[in-house]
Design a protein around this motif. Structure first.
Motif, PDB file in Angstrom:
ATOM      1  N   ASP A 151      -7.183  -7.270  -1.648  1.00 12.82           N
ATOM      2  CA  ASP A 151      -6.911  -6.214  -0.682  1.00 12.82           C
ATOM      3  C   ASP A 151      -7.154  -6.702   0.736  1.00 12.82           C
ATOM      4  O   ASP A 151      -7.935  -7.620   0.967  1.00 12.82           O
ATOM      5  N   TYR A 177       0.823  -1.212   0.000  1.00 14.58           N
ATOM      6  CA  TYR A 177       0.000   0.000   0.000  1.00 14.58           C
ATOM      7  C   TYR A 177       0.856   1.261   0.000  1.00 14.58           C
ATOM      8  O   TYR A 177       0.494   2.247  -0.629  1.00 14.58           O
ATOM      9  N   PRO A 199     -12.063  -1.889  -1.729  1.00 16.47           N
ATOM     10  CA  PRO A 199     -11.260  -3.105  -1.724  1.00 16.47           C
ATOM     11  C   PRO A 199     -11.802  -4.176  -2.667  1.00 16.47           C
ATOM     12  O   PRO A 199     -12.994  -4.264  -2.922  1.00 16.47           O
ATOM     13  N   MET A 250      -5.579  -1.379   3.963  1.00 10.83           N
ATOM     14  CA  MET A 250      -6.093  -0.375   3.036  1.00 10.83           C
ATOM     15  C   MET A 250      -6.613   0.835   3.808  1.00 10.83           C
ATOM     16  O   MET A 250      -6.367   1.981   3.426  1.00 10.83           O
TER      17      MET A 250
END
Length: 133
Positions: free
Chosen positions: A57, A35, A53, A62
């Motif tokens: 993910d 990320y 997402p 996130m």
């Protein structure tokens, strides 16, 4: 990386996009390092960026990477409403951790129904990674 080509291409558009929607599978394994690299790649964007997402993910990583942007909730599903344009944006979290597909469970569908009910007359774009059927 494909973003190395995409971001300059978006920057060269005239007019510029009003928003950029990144609809999931933004990284491969969901690690904080991925990320961080994604944020570096996206940094040159001039348009506001909104992410949701996908099954690759990781929800909390996130949230940590994009939470300071102000549209993601502090806890729970990564779902949100953006009212800043003529089209209302609703981001939906379809992630089922550890599963390749997604799902809109009863709680997420109730949340969506409530958001749609709040502004029935406004044109709305629903953004999600997995197909809703």
């Amino acid at each position: 990386h494909w973003l190395d080509r995409l971001i300059p291409a978006l920057g060269a558009l005239s007019p510029q996009p009003d928003v950029v929607l990144l609809t999931g599978d933004t990284v491969d394994a969901g690690s904080p390092a991925e990320y961080a690299r994604l944020r570096e790649l996206l940094a040159p964007l001039r348009a506001p960026l909104f992410v949701i997402p996908g099954n690759h993910d990781e929800r909390e990583a996130m949230r940590a990477a994009f939470g300071a942007d102000g549209y993601l909730p502090a806890q729970g599903f990564l779902q949100y409403v953006v009212e800043d344009w003529p089209l209302r944006l609703i981001g939906l979290d379809t992630v089922v951790p550890g599963e390749p597909g997604g799902h809109l469970c009863e709680a997420r569908l109730r949340w969506l129904d409530a958001r749609l009910t709040e502004a029935r007359a406004r044109p709305t774009v629903r953004v999600l990674h997995n197909l809703p059927f």
